[in-house]
Design an enzyme around this catalytic site. Structure first.
Site, mmCIF file in Angstrom:
data_model
loop_
_atom_site.group_PDB
_atom_site.id
_atom_site.type_symbol
_atom_site.label_atom_id
_atom_site.label_comp_id
_atom_site.label_asym_id
_atom_site.label_seq_id
_atom_site.Cartn_x
_atom_site.Cartn_y
_atom_site.Cartn_z
ATOM 1 N N ALA A 145 11.447 -0.746 2.010
ATOM 2 C CA ALA A 145 10.861 -0.140 3.130
ATOM 3 C C ALA A 145 10.049 -1.318 3.854
ATOM 4 O O ALA A 145 9.213 -1.057 4.882
ATOM 5 C CB ALA A 145 9.924 0.765 2.704
ATOM 6 N N HIS A 146 10.506 -2.509 3.507
ATOM 7 C CA HIS A 146 9.469 -3.722 4.724
ATOM 8 C C HIS A 146 10.593 -4.087 5.785
ATOM 9 O O HIS A 146 11.746 -3.873 5.820
ATOM 10 C CB HIS A 146 9.511 -5.058 3.759
ATOM 11 C CG HIS A 146 8.572 -4.581 2.317
ATOM 12 N ND1 HIS A 146 7.464 -5.423 2.612
ATOM 13 C CD2 HIS A 146 8.516 -4.031 1.191
ATOM 14 C CE1 HIS A 146 6.672 -4.998 1.623
ATOM 15 N NE2 HIS A 146 7.658 -4.143 0.895
ATOM 16 N N HIS A 159 11.573 -7.351 -4.831
ATOM 17 C CA HIS A 159 12.426 -7.231 -3.613
ATOM 18 C C HIS A 159 13.467 -8.336 -3.633
ATOM 19 O O HIS A 159 13.280 -9.305 -2.792
ATOM 20 C CB HIS A 159 11.757 -7.243 -2.424
ATOM 21 C CG HIS A 159 10.737 -5.942 -1.996
ATOM 22 N ND1 HIS A 159 11.333 -4.798 -1.346
ATOM 23 C CD2 HIS A 159 9.719 -5.773 -2.836
ATOM 24 C CE1 HIS A 159 10.432 -4.051 -1.588
ATOM 25 N NE2 HIS A 159 9.493 -4.376 -2.273
ATOM 26 N N HIS A 186 7.447 -3.322 -9.447
ATOM 27 C CA HIS A 186 8.266 -1.992 -9.762
ATOM 28 C C HIS A 186 9.777 -2.115 -10.108
ATOM 29 O O HIS A 186 10.469 -2.213 -9.210
ATOM 30 C CB HIS A 186 8.199 -1.307 -8.347
ATOM 31 C CG HIS A 186 8.397 -1.652 -6.962
ATOM 32 N ND1 HIS A 186 9.455 -2.645 -6.652
ATOM 33 C CD2 HIS A 186 7.523 -1.873 -5.745
ATOM 34 C CE1 HIS A 186 9.449 -3.032 -5.440
ATOM 35 N NE2 HIS A 186 8.373 -2.760 -4.850
ATOM 36 N N ASP A 206 2.054 2.431 -6.369
ATOM 37 C CA ASP A 206 2.439 1.961 -5.007
ATOM 38 C C ASP A 206 2.507 3.061 -3.964
ATOM 39 O O ASP A 206 3.289 3.266 -3.134
ATOM 40 C CB ASP A 206 4.031 1.691 -5.323
ATOM 41 C CG ASP A 206 4.787 0.860 -4.133
ATOM 42 O OD1 ASP A 206 3.963 0.235 -3.485
ATOM 43 O OD2 ASP A 206 5.983 0.736 -4.076
ATOM 44 N N GLY A 254 7.585 3.800 -1.008
ATOM 45 C CA GLY A 254 6.221 3.964 -1.787
ATOM 46 C C GLY A 254 6.277 5.309 -2.265
ATOM 47 O O GLY A 254 6.998 6.327 -1.972
HETATM 48 ZN ZN ZN Z 1 7.840 -2.953 -3.004
#
Ligand code: ZN
Length: 380
Positions: free
Chosen positions: A137-138, A192, A213, A270, A306
């Site tokens: 989601a970045h 990531h 995560h 998160d 998240g």
């Molecule tokens: Zn993350």
């Protein structure tokens, strides 16, 4: 004037990885050894007395996103105790250099302010050194390679109060960045990332000591290339976080992680800004997020953005998925994150001398009351 002594009786205490009948004595915000006389006694009616929960990764809640509105972090701190959370690391996601500086300055200012609610232990920086293939989601426009000319300190403005940096250790130049952060005492976490098994082994030697995560935003396990997952689960005791909800982890995947490396498992939420709020449209950093049926996704996609869980429900999901004991689930949100942060004698424990941050739980791990520095926190 002598500080008041309060005694909690008729409870079951979490200590040394077990739950046993016992009493908790506190005075002046600390846990004390039982003494001769208490000024008052609280009957906890058979509930479990556990350390307060510690969340190492939380992006916001109650409509507030820490990356976008860091000056409002204390509003969230005030509301987290309803989930049993007494300490947390506000997490700032991939941002521009200018935004990191502003965000971190604002977070530090809030940390230094007197406030009610959960303690802010430090900052978790997720990004910007990510593998763009695993950006999740970045914002890909803000993800950066490690071979940029700046040091981490120049990029983030200052490393003061930074406790964890999540990055992709396979990026060219990562050795340099990891070594610099490690020298500052910062925990470096893999996330990531598309790192191979060999790249992970090298990074562990450089100082990488955590994984963020697990399973999410990393290459999956492959029998000829075990990658990050194989590296973490194949190194007994290596610590890693999981987002224990059914959207991020199938019960069987969580059970496998637990069976292979139970000592390393740490629960994080998160959580994003929709924590505590109904379905609708929200923000995660610069990204628009839709929340529906307990799941947060980047608008118009299936990319998870998240969670909207807190640590209490993560403990319950862990028990349901793995059949682990109640104390193992509690440890995964208390003493284990505290140990990672090297504050295990102050937080995440009920040992004498520790801060009197504790919770009362029933046998289904629902939170009945939360105490911070010895004071009962009213529901905000
Ligand atoms: Zn993350």
């Amino acid at each position: 004037m002598q500080a008041r002594v309060v005694r909690f009786v008729n409870g079951r205490i979490v200590a040394n990885h077990s739950i046993t009948p016992g009493e908790l004595w506190i005075s002046d915000g600390k846990i004390i050894a039982p003494s001769e006389k208490a000024d008052s006694t609280v009957d906890v009616a058979g509930l479990i007395i556990a350390p307060g929960l510690i969340d190492l990764q939380i992006n916001g809640g109650f409509g507030i996103d820490f990356t976008e509105e860091p000056e409002r972090v204390l509003e969230v701190a005030k509301k987290l105790p309803q989930y049993g959370v007494t300490s947390f690391l506000p997490t700032c996601i991939t941002s521009s250099k200018e935004h990191y500086r502003d965000c971190l300055t604002a977070l530090r200012a809030q940390m230094n302010a007197a406030h009610d609610g959960a303690n802010l232990l430090g900052i978790h920086l997720e990004g910007p050194f990510f593998n763009v293939k695993q950006k999740g989601a970045h914002n890909s426009a803000l993800v950066r390679p490690c071979d940029c000319v700046e040091t981490p300190e120049e990029l983030y403005g200052s490393l003061e109060k930074v406790m964890i940096v999540t990055l992709a250790p396979e990026l060219p130049g990562a050795e340099n960045i990891i070594s610099q952060l490690h020298k500052e005492g910062i925990i470096i976490s893999c996330g990531h990332s598309s790192a191979t098994y060999d790249e992970m082994q090298k990074a562990m030697n450089w100082g990488l000591s955590f994984a963020t995560h697990l399973f999410n935003a990393m290459t999956p396990f492959h029998h000829r290339e075990p990658g990050v997952v194989g590296s973490v689960l194949g190194t007994r005791g290596f610590m890693y976080s999981v987002i224990a909800d059914p959207h991020h982890l199938h019960q069987k995947a969580l059970e496998l992680a637990y069976r292979l490396n139970p000592e390393g498992l740490v629960l994080v939420s998160d959580a994003m800004s929709a924590l505590g709020l109904p379905a609708g449209h929200y923000h995660l950093g610069t990204m628009q997020v839709e929340v529906d049926e307990g799941k947060a996704t980047i608008s118009g996609t299936n990319i998870l953005a998240g969670s909207i869980i807190a640590l209490d429900s993560a403990m319950r999901y862990l028990v349901a998925a793995t059949g682990c004991s109640l104390v193992e689930a509690i440890d995964a949100a208390t003493i284990k994150p505290a140990t990672l942060l090297q504050i295990q004698h102050q937080k995440g424990t009920l040992e004498v001398g520790a801060d009197a941050d504790f919770i009362l739980l029933d046998d289904t791990l629902h939170v009945h009351s939360t105490y911070i520095a010895g004071e009962l926190v009213p529901n905000a």
